[in-house]
Design an enzyme around this catalytic site. Structure first.
Site, short mmCIF file in Angstrom:
data_model
loop_
_atom_site.label_atom_id
_atom_site.label_comp_id
_atom_site.label_asym_id
_atom_site.label_seq_id
_atom_site.Cartn_x
_atom_site.Cartn_y
_atom_site.Cartn_z
N GLU A 128 0.83 -1.20 0.00
CA GLU A 128 0.00 0.00 0.00
C GLU A 128 0.87 1.26 0.00
O GLU A 128 0.47 2.29 -0.54
CB GLU A 128 -0.95 -0.01 1.21
CG GLU A 128 -1.90 -1.20 1.26
CD GLU A 128 -2.99 -1.16 0.20
OE1 GLU A 128 -2.75 -0.63 -0.91
OE2 GLU A 128 -4.09 -1.68 0.48
N THR A 184 -6.38 6.83 -4.58
CA THR A 184 -6.34 6.56 -3.15
C THR A 184 -5.63 7.68 -2.40
O THR A 184 -6.08 8.13 -1.34
CB THR A 184 -5.66 5.21 -2.87
OG1 THR A 184 -6.37 4.17 -3.55
CG2 THR A 184 -5.65 4.90 -1.38
#
Length: 311
Positions: A128, A184
């Site tokens: 991530e 994101t």
């Protein structure tokens, strides 16, 4: 040449007010990662994929966790990593988290590391970082464990599986013509740095209602719990069609609805009392009103990451 392949499912994070805490794995999509060891006396990672993902190991969500494991554990190897993307990217469905999870699981099996589930989460979180610059744990936790999970600690990583005592299915409204660069990262920047005490209290009530609803099997508590006063509201420009889709879902007696992760996909939980066809029909029309082409995907709760057996 020795190879291992692992599969990890898509996920929907947050589940209303559970920002960076709650996530649900589902069978809508999955990613597969195959890792082959070419030599064990050099250090190199070659990436292949069916998708346009970064081919630099430190920028790829599947391989950056491997770089960190090898550094931490003193492993030297030349790897060929094949990332087979099945999860649409940038749509709030845990795409980068699933790739990271599958890669870490395949690597653990290949080198007989016997990593615990929480170690898998800890390493997959590096994926991530490569994807969005933030090591958020919720999607990877769901992809590792399966089901619905709560991340109760990040340092050290501690994940709790939430018992589900209510049977439901899943509808996902997945936009096909929306692409936001670094979505994101941008979505996380939209989250307010400070919140009103009243909003914090309401969100605390929602998250407790959701968890109690799952554990006790109480439909009304689950519906109430799939609400949010803070993050969804701040991110509404990313998915302006969401309030009307949620209204339609409730009108036709869905269990509840929320934004899937950072969006723009929308999650609807359904059961035998729900008119799924009407929700799909009217929800799709709503997407079209906003010039968004949505695909409606039916899914169920998924299990955790697993190594695929070779025939």
């Amino acid at each position: 040449m020795e190879c291992k392949r692992a599969r990890a499912y898509s996920s929907s994070a947050n589940l209303g007010s559970g920002f960076d805490i709650l996530s649900m794995a589902h069978t809508a999509f999955f990613d597969t990662v195959e890792i082959c060891v070419e030599t064990k006396n050099s250090e190199n990672i070659v990436i292949e994929s069916n998708s346009k993902i970064p081919l630099e190991p430190n920028r790829n969500s599947a391989t950056y966790p491997l770089v960190r494991i090898m550094e931490e554990r003193g492993i030297k190897a030349s790897l060929r990593v094949k990332v087979i993307k099945g999860i649409p990217e940038g749509l709030g469905l845990g795409s980068s988290g699933a790739s990271a999870t599958a890669a870490v699981m395949a690597f653990s099996s290949l080198f007989n590391l016997n990593l615990s589930k929480e170690d898998l989460v800890r390493y997959a979180m590096y994926g991530e970082i490569a994807s969005s610059g933030s090591p958020h744990p919720d999607n990877v936790a769901a992809s590792v464990f399966g089901g619905v999970v709560s991340v109760v600690s990040v340092n050290p990583v501690k994940v709790v599986e939430i018992p589900l005592n209510y049977s439901f299915n899943i509808l996902l409204f997945v936009p096909l013509n929306i692409h936001i660069e670094e979505k994101t990262k941008k979505a996380r920047e939209m989250v307010p740095k400070t919140v009103k005490l009243s909003d914090y209290i309401n969100n605390s009530r929602y998250i407790s209602s959701l968890l109690i609803g799952f554990v006790k099997g109480e439909r009304d508590l689950i519906r109430l719990g799939l609400n949010d006063e803070i993050v969804e509201k701040a991110r509404l420009p990313l998915f302006p069609y969401y309030p009307k889709i949620k209204e339609i879902a409730i009108k036709y007696d869905a269990v509840g609805s929320c934004v899937s992760g950072a969006g723009p996909s929308i999650l609807v939980l359904t059961d035998k009392m729900t008119d799924e066809n009407k929700i799909a029909e009217e929800g799709t029309k709503t997407c079209n009103e906003f010039n968004v082409e949505c695909e409606v995907i039916k899914a169920k709760i998924a299990g955790g990451v697993e190594v695929e057996r070779r025939n």
